[in-house]
Design an enzyme around this catalytic site. Sequence first.
Site, PDB file in Angstrom:
ATOM      1  N   ASP A   1     -13.853 -71.346 -52.956  1.00 29.04           N
ATOM      2  CA  ASP A   1     -13.846 -71.500 -51.503  1.00 29.04           C
ATOM      3  C   ASP A   1     -14.651 -70.316 -50.962  1.00 29.04           C
ATOM      4  O   ASP A   1     -14.275 -69.165 -51.152  1.00 29.04           O
ATOM      5  CB  ASP A   1     -12.382 -71.439 -51.046  1.00 29.04           C
ATOM      6  N   ILE A   2     -15.771 -70.595 -50.332  1.00 29.70           N
ATOM      7  CA  ILE A   2     -16.603 -69.507 -49.804  1.00 29.70           C
ATOM      8  C   ILE A   2     -15.952 -68.975 -48.530  1.00 29.70           C
ATOM      9  O   ILE A   2     -15.679 -69.750 -47.605  1.00 29.70           O
ATOM     10  CB  ILE A   2     -18.029 -70.021 -49.491  1.00 29.70           C
TER      11      ILE A   2
ATOM     12  N   HIS B   1     -34.850 -71.114 -45.365  1.00 27.96           N
ATOM     13  CA  HIS B   1     -35.856 -70.239 -44.747  1.00 27.96           C
ATOM     14  C   HIS B   1     -35.161 -69.142 -43.962  1.00 27.96           C
ATOM     15  O   HIS B   1     -34.152 -69.368 -43.285  1.00 27.96           O
ATOM     16  CB  HIS B   1     -36.879 -71.026 -43.926  1.00 27.96           C
TER      17      HIS B   1
ATOM     18  N   ASP C   1     -30.736 -71.643 -36.803  1.00 27.22           N
ATOM     19  CA  ASP C   1     -32.020 -71.958 -37.451  1.00 27.22           C
ATOM     20  C   ASP C   1     -32.769 -70.677 -37.781  1.00 27.22           C
ATOM     21  O   ASP C   1     -33.491 -70.161 -36.941  1.00 27.22           O
ATOM     22  CB  ASP C   1     -32.849 -72.848 -36.513  1.00 27.22           C
TER      23      ASP C   1
ATOM     24  N   GLU D   1     -41.437 -70.491 -42.575  1.00 27.80           N
ATOM     25  CA  GLU D   1     -41.153 -71.933 -42.485  1.00 27.80           C
ATOM     26  C   GLU D   1     -41.564 -72.467 -41.121  1.00 27.80           C
ATOM     27  O   GLU D   1     -42.099 -73.568 -40.997  1.00 27.80           O
ATOM     28  CB  GLU D   1     -39.661 -72.205 -42.730  1.00 27.80           C
ATOM     29  N   GLU D   2     -41.271 -71.664 -40.118  1.00 25.62           N
ATOM     30  CA  GLU D   2     -41.495 -72.131 -38.748  1.00 25.62           C
ATOM     31  C   GLU D   2     -42.984 -72.287 -38.418  1.00 25.62           C
ATOM     32  O   GLU D   2     -43.325 -72.914 -37.410  1.00 25.62           O
ATOM     33  CB  GLU D   2     -40.812 -71.178 -37.747  1.00 25.62           C
TER      34      GLU D   2
ATOM     35  N   ASP E   1     -31.116 -75.811 -44.272  1.00 23.68           N
ATOM     36  CA  ASP E   1     -31.786 -75.410 -43.033  1.00 23.68           C
ATOM     37  C   ASP E   1     -30.996 -75.995 -41.873  1.00 23.68           C
ATOM     38  O   ASP E   1     -30.947 -77.216 -41.698  1.00 23.68           O
ATOM     39  CB  ASP E   1     -33.223 -75.955 -43.054  1.00 23.68           C
TER      40      ASP E   1
ATOM     41  N   HIS F   1     -34.571 -73.651 -31.481  1.00 26.18           N
ATOM     42  CA  HIS F   1     -35.830 -72.928 -31.196  1.00 26.18           C
ATOM     43  C   HIS F   1     -35.822 -72.247 -29.829  1.00 26.18           C
ATOM     44  O   HIS F   1     -36.875 -72.026 -29.230  1.00 26.18           O
ATOM     45  CB  HIS F   1     -37.046 -73.867 -31.349  1.00 26.18           C
TER      46      HIS F   1
ATOM     47  N   ASP G   1     -18.372 -73.497 -42.365  1.00 29.06           N
ATOM     48  CA  ASP G   1     -17.425 -73.271 -43.464  1.00 29.06           C
ATOM     49  C   ASP G   1     -17.523 -74.391 -44.499  1.00 29.06           C
ATOM     50  O   ASP G   1     -17.652 -74.151 -45.703  1.00 29.06           O
ATOM     51  CB  ASP G   1     -16.009 -73.199 -42.867  1.00 29.06           C
TER      52      ASP G   1
HETATM   53  N1  TRP Z   1     -36.504 -75.925 -39.189  1.00 27.32           N
HETATM   54  C1  TRP Z   1     -36.612 -77.355 -39.055  1.00 27.32           C
HETATM   55  C2  TRP Z   1     -37.740 -77.667 -38.105  1.00 27.32           C
HETATM   56  O1  TRP Z   1     -37.945 -76.888 -37.174  1.00 27.32           O
HETATM   57  C3  TRP Z   1     -35.326 -77.940 -38.534  1.00 27.32           C
HETATM   58  C4  TRP Z   1     -35.216 -79.368 -38.829  1.00 27.32           C
HETATM   59  C5  TRP Z   1     -35.494 -80.390 -38.000  1.00 27.32           C
HETATM   60  C6  TRP Z   1     -34.784 -79.902 -40.045  1.00 27.32           C
HETATM   61  N2  TRP Z   1     -35.261 -81.544 -38.639  1.00 27.32           N
HETATM   62  C7  TRP Z   1     -34.846 -81.277 -39.867  1.00 27.32           C
HETATM   63  C8  TRP Z   1     -34.365 -79.351 -41.247  1.00 27.32           C
HETATM   64  C9  TRP Z   1     -34.466 -82.110 -40.907  1.00 27.32           C
HETATM   65  C10 TRP Z   1     -33.998 -80.201 -42.259  1.00 27.32           C
HETATM   66  C11 TRP Z   1     -34.061 -81.552 -42.090  1.00 27.32           C
HETATM   67  O2  TRP Z   1     -38.436 -78.627 -38.258  1.00 27.32           O
HETATM   68 ZN    ZN Z   2     -35.272 -74.256 -39.657  1.00 28.22          ZN
END
Ligand code: TRP
Ligand code: ZN
Length: 453
Positions: A57-58, A139, A151, A185-186, A214, A301, A316
């Site tokens: 259990d984290i 990410h 995010d 990633e962004e 994510d 965002h 959780d």
């Molecule tokens: N970081 C992703 C993005 O900005 C967030 C996201 C949107 C996402 N849709 C997703 C992450 C579906 C996983 C699956 O696009």
């Molecule tokens: Zn993201």
Amino acid sequence: MKISVPGARRISTRTATAAGLALAGLLVTAAPAATAAPMAAPPTLRSAPSAVLAAPDIPLANVKAHLTQLSSIAAANGGNRAHGRAGYLASVNYVKGKLDAAGFTTSVQQFTSSGATGYNLIADWPGGDPNQVVMSGAHLDSVTSGAGINDNGSGSAATLEAALAVSRAQLQPAKHLRFAWWGAEELGLIGSKYYVNNLPSAERAKISGYLNFDMIGSPNPGYFVYDDDPEIEQTFKDYYAGIGIPTEIETEGDGRSDHAPFQNVGIPVGGLFSGADYIKTAAQAQKWGGTSGQAFDRCYHASCDTTANINDTVLDRNSDAIAYAVWTLSAATTVPPAGTVFENLADVTVPDNGAAITSSVTVSGLTGNAPPALKVGVDIKHTWRGDLVIDLLAPDGTAYRLKNSSGSDSADNVIATYTVNASSEVANGVWKLRVQDIASSDTGYIDSWRLTF
Ligand code: TRP
Ligand code: ZN
Ligand code: CA
């Protein structure tokens, strides 16, 4: 993913059997059924109502503590943790410090994007089959407009805590475990694309599966499972079925996170997601709670993606689901969980005013040292318990005094549970209870005794 998913193993917390009692005259040493000779072959451990899954259990508090740190890092660095900004590298160093201290082999992979240096953090847990790698990633960068706590502090923190749980358990999985925190990633999955593109094809072939996390703490949450590799998907579904929470397939944009570069080169992928800017339907609010007609994450965002932008329950559960998948998909060998009892039910006479006698318990199947609060349960029948001196002997012979003699203590029997700090002793091996009767006339015998790990 070419993996066999073992059924959730349950372990009885009491391993002594009535059948064991029938082995009159023998040393009846209960051990996990896998090693108990008289039992039938398969390790079908009788499940008790309190039986536990092997995966831990984290602790939510740990995950949230990482989010607090990421929030502070953003605050100290212009309000974000974006690619090319100081808050990103500070985030990498925070996560790396935790992993290094926990025994991971870490490396930082640099790349350039939009004229700035980016960083991927890779952490390998020593051991496991190097030709079968189970990889999990998230990410670590935010957008420039805010701290990026859902995010993707959420996926980063939960992945970190799952890795730290691997270390705490000193897990010895059959497969090799690797964890990753991606940069940029962004800006278009830049870090994860760089990693995959620079992975020699022989190394790609060794990755049995990649799990992506994510946005897993969305404030108006959904419970979405990626629909790619059937076994990874099923593993997450099994976890959620086990806690009675319905899931849906993730459809909020395919290929919108770091699993896409892996998927594109044929690596099996999977993951979890609690929703971004799509709107929760009435049906979804019905089954998951929350607010219909509103985005899963209204701060997606945006500058309001702070520590307040987290639903603790979904964070959780998703954290526990990650640990469950890491444990299950790496086919980690399970060890008896805390609470496993090893006991000896055979009677041993204690000679009156005589030499010390011992009774043994063989402990096997555990890893590492005994716990700091090892419980020693003693059941000795005697007509004047003040005669008795009792010690626990560790496998290496170290004696721990449980009870001294005291001539005036005329009461019957020693039926007690002692707590011993046995943390400097290796758990596996032959432990002994040593009993000596140091005064004449009253007599007795060891009825049974047990160790609870
Ligand atoms: N970081 C992703 C993005 O900005 C967030 C996201 C949107 C996402 N849709 C997703 C992450 C579906 C996983 C699956 O696009
Ligand atoms: Zn993201
Ligand atoms: Ca006596």
